[in-house]
Design an enzyme around this catalytic site. Sequence first.
Site, mmCIF file in Angstrom:
data_model
loop_
_atom_site.group_PDB
_atom_site.id
_atom_site.type_symbol
_atom_site.label_atom_id
_atom_site.label_comp_id
_atom_site.label_asym_id
_atom_site.label_seq_id
_atom_site.Cartn_x
_atom_site.Cartn_y
_atom_site.Cartn_z
ATOM 1 C CG ASP A 92 -3.797 1.356 -1.329
ATOM 2 O OD1 ASP A 92 -4.093 0.399 -2.065
ATOM 3 O OD2 ASP A 92 -3.079 1.235 -0.320
ATOM 4 N N GLY A 93 -6.874 0.846 -2.323
ATOM 5 C CA GLY A 93 -8.044 0.202 -1.713
ATOM 6 C C GLY A 93 -9.076 -0.303 -2.712
ATOM 7 N NE ARG A 143 -6.942 -2.822 1.070
ATOM 8 C CZ ARG A 143 -6.340 -1.745 1.558
ATOM 9 N NH1 ARG A 143 -6.483 -1.431 2.824
ATOM 10 N NH2 ARG A 143 -5.593 -0.994 0.785
ATOM 11 N NE ARG A 189 -6.414 -7.310 -6.641
ATOM 12 C CZ ARG A 189 -6.110 -6.558 -5.591
ATOM 13 N NH1 ARG A 189 -6.540 -6.881 -4.401
ATOM 14 N NH2 ARG A 189 -5.355 -5.492 -5.734
ATOM 15 C CG HIS A 220 -8.355 -2.111 -10.469
ATOM 16 N ND1 HIS A 220 -7.723 -1.487 -9.422
ATOM 17 C CD2 HIS A 220 -7.819 -3.360 -10.532
ATOM 18 C CE1 HIS A 220 -6.838 -2.308 -8.874
ATOM 19 N NE2 HIS A 220 -6.880 -3.459 -9.532
ATOM 20 C CG ASN A 236 0.936 -1.636 -9.074
ATOM 21 O OD1 ASN A 236 0.581 -0.471 -9.232
ATOM 22 N ND2 ASN A 236 0.880 -2.221 -7.877
ATOM 23 N NE ARG A 253 -1.313 -4.758 -7.392
ATOM 24 C CZ ARG A 253 -2.218 -3.999 -6.802
ATOM 25 N NH1 ARG A 253 -3.443 -3.942 -7.300
ATOM 26 N NH2 ARG A 253 -1.933 -3.301 -5.744
ATOM 27 N NE ARG A 312 -1.068 3.920 0.502
ATOM 28 C CZ ARG A 312 -0.057 3.182 0.104
ATOM 29 N NH1 ARG A 312 1.158 3.651 0.163
ATOM 30 N NH2 ARG A 312 -0.241 1.953 -0.355
HETATM 31 C C1 FPP Z 1 -4.735 0.478 -5.754
HETATM 32 O O1 FPP Z 1 -5.733 -0.365 -5.234
HETATM 33 C C2 FPP Z 1 -5.025 0.856 -7.128
HETATM 34 C C3 FPP Z 1 -4.237 0.616 -8.212
HETATM 35 C C4 FPP Z 1 -2.951 -0.109 -8.119
HETATM 36 C C5 FPP Z 1 -4.607 1.031 -9.548
HETATM 37 C C6 FPP Z 1 -5.332 2.340 -9.657
HETATM 38 C C7 FPP Z 1 -6.042 2.359 -10.936
HETATM 39 C C8 FPP Z 1 -7.247 2.925 -11.165
HETATM 40 C C9 FPP Z 1 -7.991 3.721 -10.169
HETATM 41 C C10 FPP Z 1 -7.881 2.734 -12.474
HETATM 42 C C11 FPP Z 1 -7.137 3.262 -13.644
HETATM 43 C C12 FPP Z 1 -6.785 4.673 -13.546
HETATM 44 C C13 FPP Z 1 -6.865 5.561 -14.548
HETATM 45 C C14 FPP Z 1 -6.293 6.920 -14.331
HETATM 46 C C15 FPP Z 1 -7.506 5.288 -15.819
HETATM 47 P P1 FPP Z 1 -5.286 -1.848 -4.842
HETATM 48 O O2 FPP Z 1 -5.563 -2.711 -6.005
HETATM 49 O O3 FPP Z 1 -3.873 -1.836 -4.366
HETATM 50 O O4 FPP Z 1 -6.275 -2.148 -3.662
HETATM 51 P P2 FPP Z 1 -5.995 -3.065 -2.398
HETATM 52 O O5 FPP Z 1 -4.868 -2.420 -1.640
HETATM 53 O O6 FPP Z 1 -7.280 -2.994 -1.657
HETATM 54 O O7 FPP Z 1 -5.661 -4.421 -2.898
#
Ligand code: FPP
Length: 249
Positions: free
Chosen positions: A22-23, A26, A35, A39, A70, A73, A190
Site C-alpha cells: 500500500d502507498g 501517496r 499515481r 505503481h 480496485n 478506481r 502492510r
Molecule cells: C496500493 O497502493 C497498490 C496497489 C493497489 C497496486 C499494487 C500494484 C503494484 C505494486 C504493481 C503491480 C504488481 C505486480 C506484481 C506486477 P495505492 O494505490 O492504494 O496507494 P495509496 O493508498 O497511496 O493511494
Amino acid sequence: MSLLKDQINLEKLPKHIAIIMDGNGRWAKHRNMPRVFGHKNGVTAVREVSEASAELGIEYLTLYAFSTENWNRPALEVNALMSLLVETVKKELKTLNDNNIRLHAIGNLSKLPKKTYDTLMAGIEDTSQNDRMVLNLALNYSAKEEMLLATQRIAEKVKSGVLSSDAIDYSIIEDHLTTSGMPDPELLIRTSGEQRISNFLLWQIAYSELYFTDTFWPDFKRDDLYQAILDYQSRERRFGKISEQITTI
Ligand code: FPP
C-alpha cells in the site's frame, strides 16, 4: 552485506509471508507525479522483496496486487495496473526461471481482462516446474468472495451427493479456497501506515502475526523485509496456549 540479515534466525523463518502493498499513490503524490508512477516504482519493490525472500528461503510470498474493490478506481489507473501486470510478467519471466521461482495467482482470475489473464496463465505455466519459492499474486481477489465461492462449491457437492454435510471440516473448506495446498501465512505485512486487512486472506490469517510499517510500498526494500522478519521472530506465537507450554515458534 546487511547487518539486519545477519540477525535473522534461518531456523525460524516464516514459510509464508503475505504483503498488502500500500502507498503507491501517496508515494507518487509526494513527488508531484501521477499515481501510475507510484505503481511502476512499486514493481521495483516487488522485484527486490521477491529476490530477498527467495534468497532467505521463504517458501511462499503472496502479494496483494489488485482487489475486487480496485475496479472502482478511475479507468485510467485500472488499465495502467493491468498493463503493468502484463508487462511485468513478460519482462520478469526469465528472472523467475533463472531463480527457480514459480509464479502463481489467487483470486477470481477468469474475470480479469483477457490479455492479463492469458499472460498470467502463460507465466504460471512457464514457471510451473520451479520449486524454490512460490510468488503468489492476489489479483481480482476478495477474501469474502473467496469464501462465498468455496461455500457455493461445497454446497453443490452436497446437493449432488458427492459430499456429505457431516464430512465438512476445516480441511474441506481449505481445499475449496484459492490458497488450497499452501500453508497459512505466519506473517502479514502492510505498508504505508494503514492498519487494516482490507478483505485479504481472512480465513488464512487467523493466527498470522501482523506487521504494520509507515514505509510506502515503493520505498520498501530488503532491509524493510528483514526488519519485519526480525520483528516476527521476536514475538512469541502462543496459538491460545500459555507461555510455559511453548518451546518453539
Ligand atoms: C496500493 O497502493 C497498490 C496497489 C493497489 C497496486 C499494487 C500494484 C503494484 C505494486 C504493481 C503491480 C504488481 C505486480 C506484481 C506486477 P495505492 O494505490 O492504494 O496507494 P495509496 O493508498 O497511496 O493511494
